[in-house]
Design a protein around this motif. Structure first.
Motif, PDB file in Angstrom:
ATOM      1  N   ALA A 214       0.834  -1.210   0.000  1.00  0.00           N
ATOM      2  CA  ALA A 214       0.000   0.000   0.000  1.00  0.00           C
ATOM      3  C   ALA A 214       0.864   1.253   0.000  1.00  0.00           C
ATOM      4  CB  ALA A 214      -0.947   0.000   1.207  1.00  0.00           C
ATOM      5  N   TYR A 227     -15.849   5.981   5.977  1.00  0.00           N
ATOM      6  CA  TYR A 227     -14.752   5.716   5.039  1.00  0.00           C
ATOM      7  C   TYR A 227     -13.801   6.898   4.940  1.00  0.00           C
ATOM      8  CZ  TYR A 227     -16.748   8.800   1.426  1.00  0.00           C
ATOM      9  OH  TYR A 227     -17.193   9.888   0.721  1.00  0.00           O
ATOM     10  N   ARG A 253      -9.328  -5.329   3.733  1.00  0.00           N
ATOM     11  CA  ARG A 253      -8.603  -4.074   3.545  1.00  0.00           C
ATOM     12  C   ARG A 253      -8.472  -3.776   2.048  1.00  0.00           C
ATOM     13  NH1 ARG A 253      -8.341  -2.108   8.847  1.00  0.00           N
ATOM     14  NH2 ARG A 253      -7.844  -3.849  10.211  1.00  0.00           N
ATOM     15  N   PHE A 254      -8.504  -2.497   1.701  1.00  0.00           N
ATOM     16  CA  PHE A 254      -8.480  -2.114   0.288  1.00  0.00           C
ATOM     17  C   PHE A 254      -7.180  -2.467  -0.409  1.00  0.00           C
ATOM     18  CE2 PHE A 254      -6.190   1.631   1.862  1.00  0.00           C
ATOM     19  CZ  PHE A 254      -5.270   1.848   0.852  1.00  0.00           C
ATOM     20  N   TYR A 255      -6.096  -2.670   0.354  1.00  0.00           N
ATOM     21  CA  TYR A 255      -4.795  -2.768  -0.296  1.00  0.00           C
ATOM     22  C   TYR A 255      -4.544  -4.107  -0.988  1.00  0.00           C
ATOM     23  CZ  TYR A 255      -3.058  -5.091   4.011  1.00  0.00           C
ATOM     24  OH  TYR A 255      -2.853  -5.945   5.078  1.00  0.00           O
ATOM     25  N   SER A 280     -11.436   3.664   1.428  1.00  0.00           N
ATOM     26  CA  SER A 280     -10.889   2.822   2.489  1.00  0.00           C
ATOM     27  C   SER A 280     -11.918   2.789   3.609  1.00  0.00           C
ATOM     28  CB  SER A 280      -9.558   3.392   2.995  1.00  0.00           C
ATOM     29  OG  SER A 280      -9.083   2.658   4.101  1.00  0.00           O
ATOM     30  N   PRO A 583      -1.538   5.475   2.889  1.00  0.00           N
ATOM     31  CA  PRO A 583      -2.869   4.873   2.747  1.00  0.00           C
ATOM     32  C   PRO A 583      -3.877   5.281   3.808  1.00  0.00           C
ATOM     33  CG  PRO A 583      -1.424   3.309   3.805  1.00  0.00           C
ATOM     34  CD  PRO A 583      -0.572   4.508   3.502  1.00  0.00           C
ATOM     35  N   VAL A 587      -7.086   2.167   7.335  1.00  0.00           N
ATOM     36  CA  VAL A 587      -6.600   0.857   6.914  1.00  0.00           C
ATOM     37  C   VAL A 587      -5.712   0.207   7.968  1.00  0.00           C
ATOM     38  CG1 VAL A 587      -4.452   1.583   5.778  1.00  0.00           C
ATOM     39  CG2 VAL A 587      -5.725  -0.378   4.877  1.00  0.00           C
TER      40      VAL A 587
END
Length: 590
Positions: A214, A227, A253-255, A280, A583, A587
């Motif tokens: 990330a 978010y 998690r978005f990563y 996120s 990030p 996160v």
């Protein structure tokens, strides 16, 4: 190895003293862990399970083993072999018709030693017999048969001789060579995992968000209770005028889309001239425990879409929804259509997402009354679900690879798993708002209400996904066990606008995270009209490598106009100032 396991060396006094110390040390480690659990109020089993990793005296309270360890282990293996033979005779077992490629039995000891070769072959043949029986039993409805097959498969995987020290020649060899050190290390690994409440799948301490995963440069430009919105720094002189907003699943998690630079979908998009924004999601705590579908549609996806439109001064965005966020994106698009605001989204991309759960696969087995009651119990106090329970569920869907593989490696062989960024992400769990999670399972997986006209309401407005005319790119993974391709395909049966379906090699994660530079897997396209997934596959064209360039070409067909990468296209230089560097903090929260 064969001679030692058949007869065993004659133990001397030093051997007895050493193995007595090993067993005593194991007992001490168990007692210390139990005492620590009392101090921290962590749950601990009322009695240690029979892990199969240690001689029986470890848990039997004897001062010394009745026989030397090598002979005892060999006797156990012979007992298993005889047991398998008895089972085989009882069910009319035939030898396996063909040799199987099975990583569990890849070590040469499984074939070089006749005893273990017999165990291996009998187990594989018995597995085929049991799994076949689940298909052949008559009078079962579809749901009951699916449950039986799932339970049988998990039983067969759990009972593999590779999972037990006494019947795994690699473990026996390691135990003899290390004089039991592997068993003590393995016990230590197991106790750490029990304390953490999670199975270790990758070497700890190797990966850190913002340092080696990330790491794509950008800024958080908006933060809400639900978010953070990340805007990434452009690396090209010009960018596509219409930006892309990514909605990752809130259960992870978005990563996953921004691992190492070599694997990062985020970096690849930015380097290919896309103005990219990433949502996120906040890991649930008491502050958002009562979040619902309305929140994730209105105060999540639509709020992020409107924010990006306002910051860049553009009419619309391209939206990407991954997994459950794709399901929610379908509801968002249907809501926007009902409000005549569909032009806010120029196109939508669905990555392994489902909108019709008729064929949703094995996850539907975890949506029965018992599961719902358990969820109610687990979330009654705080209002949110600990993400480790979801992780355990996903691991169970692929127990052979994501559970038993690590039981053998970590607990029996006493080794550390190798570093793997994807599995680090897999273990980096997020908490879920309990009421919304239960509603998602009950209303969508069980009730399939999103597929019904007006079956789902957003802010009181009934929505109909059949009315969605937004151009859509629909990606499915051929080997996806979470969102099966036949289930993802059903988007094609509902949306009424332009649609492009693409079938990618591999599964739910690797099928998505497949950068062109890796030159892995392949994907299939079919430009002819197809009524079913089978029709698509029958006439599909295979392409080597990543599907990402195909998606980019499709995206540019929707809107190809370029603009200078300046002003508001630079994070923090538009209407919204930078909150912090990507990030972001959400996160990192647990």
């Amino acid at each position: 190895m064969a001679d030692e396991t058949e007869t065993g060396p004659t133990p001397n006094l030093e051997d007895w003293q050493h193995w007595t110390w090993v067993m005593g040390r194991a007992q001490q480690m168990l007692m210390e862990a139990w005492a620590d659990s009392l101090k921290t109020a962590q749950p601990w089993p009322t009695s240690p399970p029979a892990w199969g990793a240690f001689p029986p005296a470890f848990f039997g309270g004897e001062a010394a083993p009745a026989a030397d360890p090598v002979s005892m282990m060999n006797a156990g293996a012979q007992a298993w072999a005889k047991g398998f033979e008895a089972w085989g005779r009882m069910v009319g077992l035939q030898p396996a018709a063909a040799e199987k490629k099975d990583r569990r039995f890849a070590a040469p000891e499984w074939r070089d030693n006749p005893l273990f070769d017999q165990i291996r072959q009998t187990y594989l043949a018995l597995s085929d017999k049991l799994l076949g029986t689940a298909d052949q039993i008559e009078g079962l409805d579809k749901e009951t048969r699916a449950k039986l097959k799932f339970a049988t498969r998990n039983f067969v995987d759990a009972m593999s001789p590779s999972n037990f020290a006494l019947t795994n020649p690699q473990v026996l060899k390691k135990t003899i060579e290390s004089r039991g050190e592997n068993l003590l290390k393995g016990l230590g690994n197991m106790l750490k995992d029990i304390a953490a409440g999670q199975l270790t799948q990758t070497k700890p301490g190797v990966f850190e968000v913002g340092k080696n995963i990330a790491t794509t440069p950008g800024k958080v430009i908006r933060e809400t209770a639900l978010y953070q919105l990340i805007q990434y720094t452009p690396t090209t002189d010009e960018v596509l005028e219409t930006p892309v907003v990514v909605f990752p699943p809130w259960i992870n998690r978005f990563y996953i889309l921004d691992l190492s630079p070599e694997k990062s979908f985020v970096k690849w998009c930015v380097d290919n001239g896309i103005s990219l924004f990433m949502v996120s999601w906040k890991s649930a705590d008491e502050s958002i425990a009562d979040a619902t579908l309305d929140d994730y549609v209105l105060r999540g996806q639509i709020d992020a879409i409107d924010t990006v439109r306002d910051v860049l001064g553009v009419e619309n965005v391209h939206a990407i929804g991954y997994c459950v966020a794709g399901t929610t994106l379908a509801a968002t698009l249907a809501y926007l259509h009902s409000k005549k605001q569909q032009d806010k989204v120029a196109s939508a991309t669905f990555l392994t997402a489902q909108v019709d759960f008729t064929l949703a696969g094995d996850l539907k087995l975890f949506t029965g009354p018992d599961t719902m009651a358990l969820l109610e119990q687990l979330t009654a106090e705080k209002g949110y679900l600990d993400g480790r329970y979801m992780a355990a569920t996903f691991n169970l869907l692929r127990g052979r690879d994501l559970i038993w593989n690590y039981v053998v490696n970590n607990y029996l062989l006493g080794e550390e798993p190798p570093p793997f960024d994807l599995l680090h992400w897999n273990s980096d769990t997020t908490n879920l708002p309990s009421s919304w999670h239960r509603a998602y399972l009950q209303d969508l997986y069980v009730g399939n209400k999103l597929a019904e006209k007006g079956g789902v309401r957003v802010a009181g407005t009934p929505v109909d996904i059949d009315q969605v005319k937004t151009p859509s790119y629909i990606q499915a993974g051929r080997e996806d066990h979470i969102a099966p391709p036949e289930s993802v395909w059903k988007i094609m049966d509902h949306f009424s606008g332009e649609k492009r379906f693409l079938l990618a090699g591999s599964g739910h994660i690797a099928g998505v995270v497949n950068p062109p530079a890796a030159e892995k897997y392949c994907y299939w396209t079919n430009d002819r009209p197809c009524g079913t997934l089978d029709d698509f596959v029958e006439g599909a064209t295979e392409h080597k490598g990543s599907w990402w360039p195909d998606w980019l070409a499709w995206l540019k067909k929707q809107s190809a106009r370029m603009v200078k990468a300046e002003g508001a296209r630079i994070p923090g230089e538009g209407k919204l100032k930078a909150v912090e560097d990507a990030p972001g903090r959400y996160v990192r929260e647990h």
